[in-house]
Each structure stands twice: as structure tokens, then as C-alpha cells.
Design a protein around this motif. Structure first.
Motif, mmCIF file in Angstrom:
data_model
loop_
_atom_site.group_PDB
_atom_site.id
_atom_site.type_symbol
_atom_site.label_atom_id
_atom_site.label_comp_id
_atom_site.label_asym_id
_atom_site.label_seq_id
_atom_site.Cartn_x
_atom_site.Cartn_y
_atom_site.Cartn_z
ATOM 1 N N CYS A 145 0.854 -1.187 0.000
ATOM 2 C CA CYS A 145 0.000 0.000 0.000
ATOM 3 C C CYS A 145 0.889 1.235 0.000
ATOM 4 N N ARG A 146 0.406 2.282 -0.629
ATOM 5 C CA ARG A 146 1.206 3.512 -0.598
ATOM 6 C C ARG A 146 0.956 4.329 0.671
ATOM 7 N N ASP A 147 -0.074 3.957 1.453
ATOM 8 C CA ASP A 147 -0.392 4.684 2.677
ATOM 9 C C ASP A 147 0.361 4.101 3.869
ATOM 10 N N ASP A 183 2.598 3.020 -6.815
ATOM 11 C CA ASP A 183 3.073 4.398 -6.673
ATOM 12 C C ASP A 183 4.178 4.522 -5.623
ATOM 13 N N ARG A 184 4.294 3.524 -4.764
ATOM 14 C CA ARG A 184 5.289 3.577 -3.692
ATOM 15 C C ARG A 184 6.361 2.500 -3.831
ATOM 16 N N TRP A 185 5.939 1.323 -4.272
ATOM 17 C CA TRP A 185 6.828 0.173 -4.235
ATOM 18 C C TRP A 185 7.230 -0.269 -5.636
ATOM 19 N N PRO A 186 8.513 -0.164 -5.999
ATOM 20 C CA PRO A 186 8.965 -0.644 -7.318
ATOM 21 C C PRO A 186 8.617 -2.115 -7.556
ATOM 22 N N ALA A 187 8.610 -2.918 -6.499
ATOM 23 C CA ALA A 187 8.300 -4.341 -6.663
ATOM 24 C C ALA A 187 6.883 -4.537 -7.205
ATOM 25 N N ASP A 194 4.017 -4.864 -14.476
ATOM 26 C CA ASP A 194 4.601 -4.737 -15.815
ATOM 27 C C ASP A 194 4.904 -6.104 -16.424
ATOM 28 N N GLU A 195 5.442 -6.999 -15.616
ATOM 29 C CA GLU A 195 5.804 -8.323 -16.125
ATOM 30 C C GLU A 195 4.590 -9.096 -16.625
ATOM 31 N N ARG A 196 3.427 -8.770 -16.100
ATOM 32 C CA ARG A 196 2.218 -9.506 -16.475
ATOM 33 C C ARG A 196 1.292 -8.693 -17.369
ATOM 34 N N GLY A 197 1.758 -7.528 -17.783
ATOM 35 C CA GLY A 197 1.019 -6.759 -18.773
ATOM 36 C C GLY A 197 -0.124 -5.924 -18.241
ATOM 37 N N TYR A 198 -0.083 -5.562 -16.954
ATOM 38 C CA TYR A 198 -1.145 -4.733 -16.377
ATOM 39 C C TYR A 198 -0.632 -3.308 -16.162
ATOM 40 N N ASP A 199 -1.447 -2.345 -16.563
ATOM 41 C CA ASP A 199 -1.046 -0.950 -16.419
ATOM 42 C C ASP A 199 -1.103 -0.476 -14.974
ATOM 43 N N SER A 200 -1.974 -1.085 -14.196
ATOM 44 C CA SER A 200 -2.176 -0.596 -12.830
ATOM 45 C C SER A 200 -2.748 -1.718 -11.971
#
Length: 860
Positions: free
Chosen positions: A86-88, A137-141, A147-153
Motif C-alpha cells: 500500500c502507498r499509505d 506508486d510507492r513500491w517498485p516491486a 509490468d511483467e504480467r502486462g497490467y497498467d495498474s
């Protein structure tokens, strides 16, 4: 936490007299205010018993009215913790963690389905998706995993997993992905019968001050959460929300939170349940040593929530957080125990196991209640279907619901069912001759059948409007003179904020000043476009008037079962395009309601149908609202959707659905229509793709002149960036059958002064940006249209051939004009006429319909 605990003076115990007065108000059935609610939160002992008794009676009355006296509910669910990132940084949360403590950033799709299948095997009907807010938005992982699975978000992945659960297990998703925008809610609605987000608190200091429980958590800002809660109502999502007590708020702040939920619920009718949840300290958190919320405090809060929210609201307390005090919660006024899982833990409160359903049944029975299973969406939304439940979910929900009560069918077989768009083709249905008979027999009723419910609470709306209205600024003679001088020397400068006083003065002027304003506008018109009044020979084709958005100004939209509802087949649309071409038309303008039965392929098929039937016919179609809704349905970006439409033959889009590009006005006027920023995104994207548009402004309802000025500034800024607007069309509000007028909130349209001033001011202020100013004869009438043509306008729009939207609203100026009739209007203004194309630039030539052949549809 000591630095954010409430000031004792702000939360001092109320006096005995204050408590007695507040309880007397409760006994009398009076409507409580925030102060009284805050006082009642302090009730203890005999006073608490009296408060609980009153709340129980309100709850019981609501259950009787709903047709299920003595029945409390729960949802049999599985808990799917899609991601714990979570980014919070909430100081009490043990659910959110860091990447190195997890085997992966997200559950894999197969893991999600494994949990859901186990739930289906155990008779569950709900899949509760819980996850952190926007972890990428917070965690590069998290970003790398997506990204590896083709999802934008994360939300794209949530949507994909929800569809998988529907198709492969039959469980109904309930989505808790945190704060969502209007567009995101629109995109997720087709895959989930309900969604949720705890408001928690409206106490901003708990978010903004260091040491507060929500400090450092961007998604916990109360204003952000309230906006998301309200947007859910605008989109028509059955929504679960609630408050979290004991995190440092004082009683007044707690009461204010309940009232904020009530306000949203009344305005939109979408809040299906309110959870009153007590804080329980958890190890390894910043608030591990803070005291748990007192259960008497929880009971008092539930009771006050019940009294404030009323008998129709469903109120819930999580049963795994109340110890053995089940009877106390029922006395306080709850009628729902929330989701209970026989399969998965409560991952948010892992130290508190769910009670067994048999135990919950027995505990409810001890207090005189029967426990019944419900679905993730509450019965009234299940029974209503559209607009609350998306069409693509109707079969999934119906398979698990008791058709009589809307509760769960406990004997239903939980199996996967296809999730898909509506089928591609359909026959014309309903009152398909409305475009002709609206001028003869007229509309069947002056309002749609769900008038009392679809638009939200009118009284709440009146209060919202009153809170934002401003008195008109004093118009000084010096400002009028300055404004007229500016209009004569540098008209585009009227939009400069530095000249606001002068601009507002001439926009609201009357008498000799108005005559001078229109004279200056007409002089600029002559310099810019010359003498001829232009028109286009076109035909309006409204392909469906079925719509559930609930815009409060719209008299066109109908429910599917209303007498005036209709849909046109592709063949019928193509046939009308052929008729139009035979009558000399070079354009068809196509718009419709946000019809849940229309497949996503239908819009491109419409363009192909028209272009196939009449090669060369300009397709001017699809408002920004239609484009946003259809692209969300399709799960693609606005740019991708517009590109497909352009390639199918779309030539330009109408800049309708703008109304007033100020959300302050839009949310009163339209309820569920796209926000101003989204409208700007659509037209700007269209322009970048080479798709021009008109621009419009509907005025004379709940707006003020300051909004007109702001709207024109917005259009000017878009035009400066894209240059894609072909004309500006002021649209006077037609009030007669408009719901917001029938409810006594809107004005009866603009005055003649307003109409003349708006057209003239637009001509001047948009100088050098938008060359063509159009007057709508269908809304203004011939005489006033001629007068406006003599005051800055240069275009009369189209012959239309059919016009249903304004006529359904009560316009008295007919549905069509011949070229000769348009010439008469221009002659009255002392001007010649000329035929134009849609874009004002293309040459005009007669069109020949194609030889009869099959209409091309979406390629296989």
C-alpha cells in the motif's frame, strides 16, 4: 498519539441537562443535528439504555418497511487479499506490509481462483477483494510485478481477477481497492455488484498533523475519501462505507463523520450499508499501545448512527470485533453482521477469528432475530437491477438471489458463468416513432417512472446548492464602461482574469449597455466571418433514449420499461441516413442514452452502418459522456476508443455533455455525468487524433454568470492547445419537463437578456479562437434566433429533420426546419444564408446512397 488526542475542552462530557434534552428530542422523533448527536455519544448507564431502545425501534421499523421484520443479515464470503502492499502508512494497520515480507507483490490469478473455488465449494457467494491503495506508486516491486504480467495498474489487475472469479467460480466480487475516481468506478462497475471504502473519519487533523493515525497517508485525506464516496453515488455503485471509532477523534468529529455519510447517501441513494467499527490495537503497529475502543462507546455510536441515518439504512458491526457483546450490538440498532467467512481469515484483523455462522445464528436468535444470508449487494439494489447492477452482472446476481426478497438463495448452486458484453445486434423496439409523434401526440408522461428515486434526495440537493450560491457582484457603471471599451479594442482580453470585473459587468449588463454589447459583437462577427448566415442540412438520429445515469436536467432519458423508451436497430439507423441523404443532408448527428444493453461494438457499428449506406455522409456522433462510458465498458483508453471510432467512419463529435464545466454546478445538475476534467480529456484527445468537435454550454438552470465566464475560459484554453473546436453553441436550458425544474430547484431557463448577452459575449471573448457562434432555433424560437443573429451569431445549426431531446424537455419550437424556413430567420436578421459542411471547411455536394447491400458490422 498524545500529540493528536483531542483537546479535553473539545470533548468534555456533556452536562446532564444536555443529555436529557437530546434524549427528549429522540423520544419526540425530532431530527437530530450534529451537536445533539455528539451529546448522545456520551450516553451511559440508563441513558444509554434509553438511547439503544430508541435506535432499536427505528431499526425495527425499517425492517418491517423492507418486508423482513426480525431478520438480520450476513454475507457468506471469502476474503481475497490481492496485495498487502500500500502507498499509505496508517498507524494502526497490520494488513499493509513491505515487499520483503511477502512471497510476491500480488496474489497470482491462480491463487485468487483457488481461494474463490474453495469459497464456492463451501457455499460462499461473495469474493471480498481487499488490497492496499495503489502500491505501484510507492513500491517498485509492485510496479515490476504488474509490468511483467502486462497490467497498467493495480486496478487493471483487480478488474481482470474479478472477471476471472465471475467466470470460473460464480462468486460475486465486492471490491475494496481504496480511493477511486469517477472514471475508475465507471470502469470497475461492470465487474462487481458492489464496492466499498471506509470513510473512517472526517477529522482532517488526524491526517494532517504529525503523529496522527493517518499522517503520511495520501488516500486518507477526508476530502479525498468523501469525493470518492460521492463519485460512487454519481456512478450508481451500491456502496459500503463506515466509520472507525477510537483512533483519536472527538465526539463532534465522530458525529460529523456520520452526517457526512448521511449527506452522500441522501444525495445519491447508493450507500447500502454503514459499518461502525471499533479500533482494536494490533501488535507491531505504531498504535499497538493505544487503548481499544470501549464497547459501550461502540454501542452508543451505532445507536446514534441508526438515529441519524434512519430506518432505511442498513447498519453493521463486525462480529469478530465485539467479543461476546452480540446482544448489545443488536440492541444498539444494527441489522447486519457483515461478511463472515467459513474459509478465510479476516486478513485486516487476523487476531480476531470470525464467529462460526451457526454461532452467529444462535446469538441472533437469543435476541429474537432470524439470521438470513444476503448477497454482496443489498436486496433493494438486487431487486432494482439497472441502474445499480450492470447488465453484464444481471445473470450472475440472479443465479444466486431469491427473486422475491433479493436476499441470497441459500440453495443456489455457485458455478462460474460467462461475463460478456450484450449481444451485438437487436431489433428496433419501443416507441421508435417518437421523433415524429413528439410533435403530435407528445410524450406519455411529464416525467420518468422512477422520478422520486433516481435523482437522489431533492432536499439534500437544495441544501448543497444553497451552500455554493453567491450573491451577484455589484455592477458599477465604471466596470461596464471598461468592459465595453475592452470589447471594442481587445475583445479576447475579456477572458483574462485581470479583467474579471469588466467582463462580469458586460456579461450581466442590460439596457443601453446590452445594446452596445450586441452591436460590438455583430461588428466583430462581420469582420470574422462576413455576412452570410450558415446552416448545415443534417438529420438527428437518437438511437436509444434508455438511460439510467439520472441527470437531473434531462427529460429525454427513459427506463427500459417506460412507455416512451425506444432503441433503433442498425438497419433502422442506416435507413434514416438514406432518407436524410435523399433530402439533401450531408451530416447525421447521432447521440443516445447511456443504454446498458448496447454492446461496446455498437458505436463503431453505427458509424459503419451510416457510411456503408451513404458513402460520404459525415458522421457527427457520440458525446464525451458516451465515449467515456463505452471506453470504460470496453476496458480500453479513451484514445484507443476514439481511434477505433475514427477508423470506423466517425468524422467529428458533438461537444455536448459539457453543460457547465464547473463541478460545483455539474454535481447539482447532472448527478452521474462525467466530471469536467474528463470532458476536457475526451475532447482534447479527439482533437489530437484529428477528430474536431463543437463546443457547447447549457445555461439558465442552477448556474450563475460567474460560471459562464469560467466555462468560456476553459473552452478557450482547450482551443489554444488543440485548435479543434469548430463552433460554440450556447444552449438555453429548456425547463418545462426537466426533473430539476419540476422539483422546484432550477430556474425556468434563461431570460431573453441572458440569451442575447451570452451569445454576444461569446462572440467577443472567443475572438481569434472560435470563429463560429451558433444559435439554436429549436431552443430559442425563430424570432429570438433572428435577434441573436443580429447580435453576434453567424450560424443556425442544422435542419435537424428530427429533434427529440429538446422536445421531450418541452421545447415549443418544433423538430425540423426547411431551408426556406431557415432563410426566413436569416432574412429577419437582414442577412443572406449559405449551406456549409459540418466542419465549415469541406465543400458541400449532394450525396448518393449506396446500392442496397448488407451493412458492414464489426469485423470478425
Amino acid at each position: 498519539m498524545t500529540d493528536v488526542l483531542p483537546d479535553p475542552a473539545a470533548d468534555a462530557a456533556p452536562s446532564e441537562a444536555a443529555l436529557r434534552r437530546a434524549l427528549r428530542r429522540v423520544r419526540d422523533g425530532a431530527v437530530l443535528d450534529v451537536t445533539e448527536a455528539a451529546v448522545l455519544l456520551a450516553a451511559r448507564g440508563e441513558q444509554l439504555d434509553e438511547l439503544l431502545g430508541a435506535a432499536s425501534r427505528v431499526r425495527d421499523a425499517g425492517l418491517v418497511a423492507e418486508g423482513r421484520p426480525g431478520v438480520v443479515t450476513y454475507s457468506r464470503k471469502v476474503f481475497i487479499p490481492l496485495t498487502r502492499l500500500c502507498r499509505d502508512r496508517c498507524h494502526y494497520c497490520t494488513f499493509a506490509t513491505v515487499p520483503h515480507r511477502l512471497p510476491a507483490a500480488f496474489l497470482e490469478r491462480d491463487e485468487v481462483l483457488e481461494i474463490a473455488r474453495a469459497g464456492a465449494a463451501a457455499g460462499c457467494k461473495e469474493a471480498l477483494f481487499t488490497l492496499g491503495d495503489r502500491p505501484e506508486d510507492r513500491w517498485p516491486a509492485a510496479r515490476e510485478w504488474l509490468d511483467e504480467r502486462g497490467y497498467d495498474s493495480t486496478l487493471d489487475y483487480v478488474r481482470a481477477c474479478a472477471i476471472a472469479v465471475l467466470e470460473e467460480t460464480g462468486l460475486l466480487p465486492h471490491l475494496n481497492p481504496g480511493v477511486l475516481s469517477w472514471a475508475e468506478l465507471t470502469r470497475l462497475k461492470p465487474v462487481a455488484p458492489s464496492m466499498g471504502m471506509m470513510l473512517e473519519t472526517t477529522a482532517t487533523r488526524l491526517w494532517s498533523e504529525p503523529g496522527g493515525p493517518h499522517y503520511g497517508s495520501p488516500d486518507k485525506e477526508p476530502a479525498v475519501r468523501l469525493r470518492s464516496l460521492t463519485d460512487a453515488g454519481r456512478v450508481g455503485v451500491p456502496f459500503t462505507t463506515g466509520i472507525l471509532i477510537g483512533i483519536g477523534e472527538n465526539r463532534t468529529e465522530r458525529a460529523e463523520s456520520i452526517f457526512a455519510i448521511r449527506s452522500a447517501a441522501r444525495a445519491h441513494g447508493h450507500v447500502q450499508e454503514v459499518i461502525v467499527q471499533n479500533f482494536r490495537a494490533k501488535p507491531d503497529t505504531a498504535m499497538a499501545n493505544d487503548p481499544d475502543a470501549d464497547l459501550d462507546d461502540l454501542a452508543a455510536t451505532i445507536a446514534v448512527a441508526r438515529l441519524v441515518l434512519g430506518p432505511k439504512m442498513r447498519v453493521q458491526a463486525p462480529p469478530n470485533l465485539v467479543g461476546d457483546e452480540f446482544a448489545l450490538m443488536l440492541r444498539a440498532g444494527i441489522d447486519d453482521w457483515g461478511g463472515v467467512s467459513p474459509v478465510t481469515a479476516d486478513h485486516v484483523n487476523p487476531e480476531r477469528p470470525w464467529p462460526a455462522i451457526d454461532e452467529l445464528t444462535a446469538r441472533s436468535a437469543e435476541s429474537g432475530f432470524t439470521l438470513r444470508e444476503r448477497l454482496t449487494a443489498y436486496p433493494r439494489y438486487v431487486l432494482a437491477g439497472s441502474p445499480w447492477i450492470d447488465t453484464r452482472l444481471h445473470a450472475h446476481v440472479a443465479a444466486l438471489a431469491d427473486p422475491e426478497t433479493g436476499l441470497a438463495n441459500e440453495d443456489a448452486v455457485v458455478v462460474g458463468r460467462p461475463w460478456q458484453e450484450p449481444d451485438g445486434g437487436f431489433a428496433s423496439t419501443g416507441r421508435i416513432d417518437l421523433q415524429a409523434t413528439i410533435d403530435t401526440t407528445g410524450r406519455t408522461d411529464d416525467r420518468r417512472g422512477d422520478f422520486d428515486s433516481v435523482y437522489g434526495d431533492w432536499d439534500e440537493l437544495r441544501g448543497e446548492l444553497a451552500a455554493q450560491q453567491r450573491s451577484a457582484p455589484e455592477r458599477l457603471d465604471s466596470d461596464v464602461r471598461a468592459g465595453l471599451a475592452l470589447a471594442a479594442s481587445d475583445p479576447a482580453a475579456l477572458l483574462d482574469p485581470a479583467n474579471e470585473a469588466a467582463a462580469m459587468a458586460v456579461l450581466t449588463c442590460d439596457g443601453a449597455a446590452l445594446e452596445e454589447l450586441t452591436r460590438l459583437a455583430d461588428r466583430v462577427r462581420a469582420d470574422v466571418v462576413g455576412e452570410p448566415v450558415s446552416y448545415v442540412i443534417n438529420r438527428n438520429i437518437n438511437f436509444s433514449n434508455v438511460c439510467y445515469v439520472g441527470c437531473r436536467f434531462c427529460a429525454f432519458a427513459q427506463r427500459e420499461r417506460d412507455a416512451d423508451a425506444f432503441r433503433l436497430s442498425l438497419d433502422e439507423v442506416a435507413s434514416r441516413a438514406v432518407e436524410a441523404a435523399q433530402d439533401g443532408a450531408t451530416e447525421v448527428c447521432m447521440q443516445g442514452g447511456i443504454d446498458p444493453q448496447l454492446p461496446v461494438s455498437f458505436y463503431a457499428d453505427l458509424a459503419r452502418a451510416v457510411r456503408g449506406a451513404v458513402p460520404g455522409m459525415h458522421v457527427h456522433a457520440f458525446s464525451p459522456m458516451e465515449i467515456v462510458s463505452a471506453s470504460a465498458k470496453a476496458g480500453v483508453s479513451i484514445e484507443e476508443w476514439l481511434t477505433e471510432l475514427r477508423d470506423a467512419g466517425l468524422g467529428s463529435i458533438p461537444g455536448t455533455a459539457a453543460e457547465i464545466l464547473d463541478d460545483e454546478v455539474r454535481w447539482v445538475l447532472t448527478k452521474g455525468k462525467l466530471p469536467a476534467a474528463q470532458w476536457i480529456e475526451v475532447v482534447s484527445t479527439a482533437h489530437r487524433l484529428g477528430i474536431p468537435s463543437s463546443s457547447t454550454m447549457m445555461y439558465g438552470h442552477v448556474d450563475e454568470p460567474r460560471h459562464w465566464l469560467g466555462h468560456l475560459r476553459t473552452l478557450a484554453s482547450i482551443q489554444d492547445e488543440t485548435g479543434g473546436f469548430t463552433e460554440f453553441v450556447p444552449l438555453p436550458f429548456v425547463h418545462h419537463n426537466a426533473p430539476i425544474y419540476l422539483a422546484g430547484i432550477a430556474r425556468p431557463g434563461p431570460t431573453e437578456r441572458d440569451n442575447r448577452a451570452v451569445h454576444a459575449f461569446a462572440r467577443l471573448a472567443l475572438y481569434g479562437r472560435i470563429d463560429h457562434i451558433q444559435c439554436s432555433w429549436v431552443k430559442l424560437g425563430d424570432e429570438l434566433a433572428a435577434r441573436i443573429l443580429a447580435g453576434g451569431a453567424d450560424d443556425m445549426g442544422g435542419t435537424l429533420m428530427e429533434e427529440t431531446i429538446s422536445r421531450m424537455a418541452g421545447s415549443e419550437n418544433g423538430s425540423a426546419r426547411t431551408v426556406a424556413e431557415l432563410e426566413s430567420i436569416a432574412t429577419a436578421a437582414g442577412r443572406p444564408i449559405r449551406q456549409r459542411s459540418t466542419t465549415y471547411a469541406d465543400p458541400v455536394a449532394p450525396l448518393v446512397p449506396a446500392a442496397p447491400r448488407l451493412i458492414p458490422l464489426t469485423p470478425a
